[in-house]
Every structure is written in structure tokens, then in C-alpha cells.
Scaffold this motif. Structure first.
Motif, PDB file in Angstrom:
ATOM      1  N   SER A  49      -2.239  -1.441  -8.486  1.00  0.00           N
ATOM      2  CA  SER A  49      -1.666  -1.445  -7.137  1.00  0.00           C
ATOM      3  C   SER A  49      -0.718  -2.631  -6.947  1.00  0.00           C
ATOM      4  O   SER A  49       0.128  -2.610  -6.068  1.00  0.00           O
ATOM      5  N   ALA A 100       0.833  -1.213   0.000  1.00  0.00           N
ATOM      6  CA  ALA A 100       0.000   0.000   0.000  1.00  0.00           C
ATOM      7  C   ALA A 100       0.864   1.259   0.000  1.00  0.00           C
ATOM      8  O   ALA A 100       0.585   2.214  -0.730  1.00  0.00           O
ATOM      9  N   VAL A 101       1.918   1.251   0.797  1.00  0.00           N
ATOM     10  CA  VAL A 101       2.816   2.413   0.826  1.00  0.00           C
ATOM     11  C   VAL A 101       3.486   2.579  -0.530  1.00  0.00           C
ATOM     12  O   VAL A 101       3.588   3.693  -1.053  1.00  0.00           O
ATOM     13  N   ASP A 102       3.932   1.489  -1.142  1.00  0.00           N
ATOM     14  CA  ASP A 102       4.573   1.593  -2.447  1.00  0.00           C
ATOM     15  C   ASP A 102       3.591   2.112  -3.495  1.00  0.00           C
ATOM     16  O   ASP A 102       3.958   2.909  -4.352  1.00  0.00           O
ATOM     17  N   HIS A 103       2.338   1.690  -3.423  1.00  0.00           N
ATOM     18  CA  HIS A 103       1.340   2.184  -4.377  1.00  0.00           C
ATOM     19  C   HIS A 103       1.115   3.679  -4.178  1.00  0.00           C
ATOM     20  O   HIS A 103       0.993   4.426  -5.160  1.00  0.00           O
ATOM     21  N   GLU A 104       1.068   4.128  -2.939  1.00  0.00           N
ATOM     22  CA  GLU A 104       0.901   5.567  -2.672  1.00  0.00           C
ATOM     23  C   GLU A 104       2.093   6.353  -3.212  1.00  0.00           C
ATOM     24  O   GLU A 104       1.932   7.444  -3.763  1.00  0.00           O
ATOM     25  N   ARG A 105       3.277   5.810  -3.071  1.00  0.00           N
ATOM     26  CA  ARG A 105       4.477   6.448  -3.608  1.00  0.00           C
ATOM     27  C   ARG A 105       4.363   6.535  -5.128  1.00  0.00           C
ATOM     28  O   ARG A 105       4.649   7.569  -5.731  1.00  0.00           O
ATOM     29  N   THR A 106       3.918   5.461  -5.762  1.00  0.00           N
ATOM     30  CA  THR A 106       3.755   5.443  -7.216  1.00  0.00           C
ATOM     31  C   THR A 106       2.736   6.495  -7.648  1.00  0.00           C
ATOM     32  O   THR A 106       2.963   7.219  -8.621  1.00  0.00           O
ATOM     33  N   LEU A 107       1.629   6.610  -6.929  1.00  0.00           N
ATOM     34  CA  LEU A 107       0.627   7.632  -7.246  1.00  0.00           C
ATOM     35  C   LEU A 107       1.197   9.042  -7.075  1.00  0.00           C
ATOM     36  O   LEU A 107       0.894   9.942  -7.864  1.00  0.00           O
ATOM     37  N   MET A 108       2.023   9.226  -6.044  1.00  0.00           N
ATOM     38  CA  MET A 108       2.655  10.531  -5.840  1.00  0.00           C
ATOM     39  C   MET A 108       3.533  10.865  -7.040  1.00  0.00           C
ATOM     40  O   MET A 108       3.481  11.980  -7.561  1.00  0.00           O
ATOM     41  N   LYS A 120       1.389  11.904  -9.923  1.00  0.00           N
ATOM     42  CA  LYS A 120       0.854  13.270  -9.749  1.00  0.00           C
ATOM     43  C   LYS A 120       1.922  14.333  -9.994  1.00  0.00           C
ATOM     44  O   LYS A 120       1.626  15.383 -10.567  1.00  0.00           O
TER      45      LYS A 120
END
Length: 189
Positions: A93, A21-29, A32
Motif C-alpha cells: 500500500s 488509500a485511493v491510490d492503493h485502491e486504484r492500483t488494486l483495480m 484485478k
């Protein structure tokens, strides 16, 4: 004892989920950031010249505060990432940033879609995906009369995936605000 094994699996599963989940959030960042850079470039008069200036400026401002994950080369990768995947909802994800870095370098959309599908279906690690790209799996399938045999060989090279491999990436540690030598955090994960 089955009870202990089951409890260990129960304990480990949320850790693996959290890491992913953290890696997916990093990827989304990163997506963006790439989107914002691309939007800014579209306003620029001379895109090529302005783009080089812009990525350099961003890197100079962000790298001292956020680390090497925001070098000029990384900033350019974020921009390229957005250009290759312009719709955030199409990001998987199950794929890590390291896997996306390999995928954005591929020369056709069909090839990217193939490797994405195979990575998700077979739960390939970054190394496995890289090995399949470097061994020209896509091209071998296009030339083969026996696609299933080629895919079977590729799938048999699969090793169990471990989400902890993600956190060995120094940029992942920077994203979380951790230092590379923070062994206490690494042991707990």
C-alpha cells in the motif's frame, strides 16, 4: 506556536492517508483488470495474436468511457502488472501505481524486490525511485565492496515525500471521475 503546528499536522495526516488509500485502491483495480485479462487469454487459442486483439478491444470499449487511463498501452501494463505480481497480497500500500509501473519494467525478480524494499524503507517518491533505477543502484551494490556507503549516498538523496504529488497524475483524476482542470478539488486537497 506549537499548538497551531500540532493542529495543522492533525488536519494534514488524514488527507495524506486518504490520498494514499485511493491510490492503493486504484492500483488494486489495475491488478484485478490485469488478472481478468490474463485469465481470458489463457482460454484463447493463439495467445500472442489473441492477446493483441484482446487488449485493443478492451481499450476501444473502455477508453471512451473511462479516459486515457484505459488506452491499449495502459491495458497491456495492467496485464504485465498482474504477471509480475500474481499475488494481490504481495502488493504494498506504500507504493503508488506510478512506482509499480517503473518496477514492472525491471528485468529480474531480485532487482524488483530490492527496489521495493528500498522504496518502502526510505519512503522514496516516484522520481527518487526512477533516479535510483536509472543510476543503477542495484548493479552498483552488486559490484561494490562497501555496500553501506553506496546505500548511504542513495538514502541521502531522499527528500520528504508528499502524497499530494500522487494526485498530479491525470489518470488518478480520471480514476476519481474528476477533470484535469477541476481546480476547486485540487485546492481543497
Amino acid at each position: 506556536m506549537d499548538l497551531i503546528s500540532d493542529i495543522k499536522a492533525i488536519i494534514q495526516a488524514p488527507k495524506e492517508t486518504a490520498i494514499r488509500a485511493v491510490d492503493h485502491e486504484r492500483t488494486l483495480m489495475y491488478w484485478k483488470v490485469g488478472q481478468r485479462i490474463f485469465e481470458e487469454e489463457q482460454v484463447g487459442k493463439d495467445r500472442a495474436e489473441y492477446g493483441l486483439y484482446l487488449t485493443q478491444l478492451i481499450a476501444e470499449q473502455l477508453e471512451p468511457e473511462f479516459g486515457s487511463g484505459f488506452s491499449r498501452r495502459q491495458i497491456e501494463l495492467f496485464r504485465q502488472f498482474y504477471r509480475q505480481f500474481p499475488i494481490a497480497n504481495t502488493l504494498y500500500s506504500q507504493l503508488s501505481w506510478s512506482q509499480y509501473k517503473l518496477l514492472i519494467r525491471l528485468d529480474t525478480q531480485d532487482k524488483r524486490e530490492f527496489y521495493i524494499a528500498e522504496t518502502v524503507k526510505n519512503n522514496w517518491t516516484v522520481r527518487q525511485l526512477e533516479r535510483q533505477i536509472n543510476s543503477s543502484l542495484w548493479e552498483r551494490l552488486l559490484l561494490s565492496n562497501d555496500r553501506e556507503s553506496v546505500l548511504a549516498v542513495a538514502r541521502s538523496e531522499q527528500n520528504p515525500s508528499d502524497a499530494k504529488e500522487i494526485i498530479k497524475d491525470p489518470m488518478y483524476l480520471e480514476f476519481l471521475g474528476l477533470k484535469k482542470g477541476n481546480h476547486l478539488i485540487m485546492r481543497r486537497i
